[in-house]
Design an enzyme around this catalytic site. Structure first.
Site, PDB file in Angstrom:
ATOM      1  N   LYS A   1       3.494 -18.723  33.985  1.00 14.31           N
ATOM      2  CA  LYS A   1       3.635 -17.653  34.981  1.00 14.31           C
ATOM      3  C   LYS A   1       2.244 -17.149  35.344  1.00 14.31           C
ATOM      4  O   LYS A   1       1.284 -17.413  34.618  1.00 14.31           O
ATOM      5  CB  LYS A   1       4.461 -16.507  34.393  1.00 14.31           C
ATOM      6  CG  LYS A   1       3.786 -15.885  33.164  1.00 14.31           C
ATOM      7  CD  LYS A   1       4.653 -14.855  32.515  1.00 14.31           C
ATOM      8  CE  LYS A   1       3.978 -14.243  31.316  1.00 14.31           C
ATOM      9  NZ  LYS A   1       2.763 -13.498  31.604  1.00 14.31           N
TER      10      LYS A   1
ATOM     11  N   ASP B   1       3.453 -15.096  25.513  1.00 11.76           N
ATOM     12  CA  ASP B   1       1.985 -15.089  25.702  1.00 11.76           C
ATOM     13  C   ASP B   1       1.170 -15.002  24.399  1.00 11.76           C
ATOM     14  O   ASP B   1       0.205 -14.218  24.320  1.00 11.76           O
ATOM     15  CB  ASP B   1       1.573 -13.931  26.628  1.00 11.76           C
ATOM     16  CG  ASP B   1       2.165 -14.055  28.038  1.00 11.76           C
ATOM     17  OD1 ASP B   1       2.957 -14.981  28.277  1.00 11.76           O
ATOM     18  OD2 ASP B   1       1.844 -13.207  28.895  1.00 11.76           O
TER      19      ASP B   1
ATOM     20  N   CYS C   1       3.704  -7.701  29.100  1.00  7.66           N
ATOM     21  CA  CYS C   1       4.576  -8.868  29.301  1.00  7.66           C
ATOM     22  C   CYS C   1       5.831  -8.834  28.446  1.00  7.66           C
ATOM     23  O   CYS C   1       6.891  -9.296  28.875  1.00  7.66           O
ATOM     24  CB  CYS C   1       3.773 -10.145  29.118  1.00  7.66           C
ATOM     25  SG  CYS C   1       2.546 -10.309  30.451  1.00  7.66           S
TER      26      CYS C   1
HETATM   27  C1  VGL Z   1      -0.570  -9.568  29.897  1.00 10.86           C
HETATM   28  C2  VGL Z   1      -1.998  -8.174  31.040  1.00 10.86           C
HETATM   29  C3  VGL Z   1      -2.336  -9.189  31.904  1.00 10.86           C
HETATM   30  C4  VGL Z   1       0.399  -9.745  28.770  1.00 10.86           C
HETATM   31  C5  VGL Z   1      -0.903 -10.592  30.754  1.00 10.86           C
HETATM   32  O1  VGL Z   1       0.626 -10.901  28.341  1.00 10.86           O
HETATM   33  O2  VGL Z   1       0.954  -8.733  28.299  1.00 10.86           O
HETATM   34  N1  VGL Z   1      -1.113  -8.349  30.058  1.00 10.86           N
HETATM   35  N2  VGL Z   1      -1.778 -10.398  31.749  1.00 10.86           N
END
Ligand code: VGL
Ligand code: ZN
Length: 213
Positions: free
Chosen positions: A111, A12, A156
């Protein structure tokens, strides 16, 4: 130097988490970019994940009347931290950060597209309903060591590393601490303790890159 059976999982690294975009800023998030770019050059298997939410995703506080970002709510019967709108499909916030060397990525696993459940891990959503196939991709490439980097350590990165231990019991799993940052330092410290209990090894990028001398 890394062996042929080592993979780097870049979690991410998206505009929405890196401060200037102001969706769900991870403090110091931009600092991971040079570290991850250096790591990418050393791994034979290089895979990224991408948080990819529909506009009406149920993890967004904006979908819960009376709630604000970072409040606790529920989603699909699970406790859910409610987030600011972030990483909406097709928007700039969802794109991988331009400072990440994407030319070196072999695959990107998306995702978080099911509006009824959040998906922290790159392997599956939080309820285990939507597997991404990442475990099969790593298995079919013969990966024996998985190095996890990216954002955010307390969500994540944490859930991806724990799922890797669970789904790939023969794979040694590492989290590269200077290649990740937490949303919150308190949950970041808790994540490190939980990862250690699960036998995920916490390392620094120099352990992979060498001291440079
Ligand atoms: C994430 C919170 C919500 C992350 C993704 O990538 O850690 N955290 N969505
Ligand atoms: Zn998200």
């Amino acid at each position: 130097m890394t062996a042929r059976d080592a993979a780097l999982l870049v979690v991410d690294v998206q505009n929405g988490f890196i401060s200037e975009e102001r969706e769900l800023p991870v403090p110091g998030g931009a600092d991971v970019l040079p570290v991850i770019n250096a790591l990418l050059k050393r791994f034979p298997v290089r895979i990224a994940t991408q948080d990819w939410h529909p506009r009406n995703h149920g993890s967004f506080a904006s979908r819960h009347p009376g709630k604000k970002p970072f409040d606790l709510g529920t989603l699909g019967g699970l406790p859910q931290t409610l987030w600011p709108d972030h990483c909406v499909q097709g928007t700039r916030g969802a794109e991988l950060h331009p400072g990440l060397d994407q030319t070196l990525l072999q695959a990107v696993f998306r995702k978080g597209y099911d509006p009824e459940v959040d998906s922290y891990s790159g392997f599956s959503d939080n309820a285990g309903r939507n597997p991404t196939g990442l475990d099969g991709a790593l298995r079919s490439r013969g990966v024996k060591r998985l190095y996890v980097a990216g954002l955010a350590l307390d969500y994540c990165v944490r859930w991806s590393a724990l799922d890797a231990r669970r789904l790939l019991p023969d794979v040694e799993v590492f989290v590269v601490l200077d290649a990740t940052r937490p949303v919150d330092p308190r949950t970041g410290a808790e994540a490190k303790r939980e990862l250690e209990r699960a036998h995920v090894r916490l390392i620094q990028s120099r352990d992979v890159l060498g001291s440079g001398t």
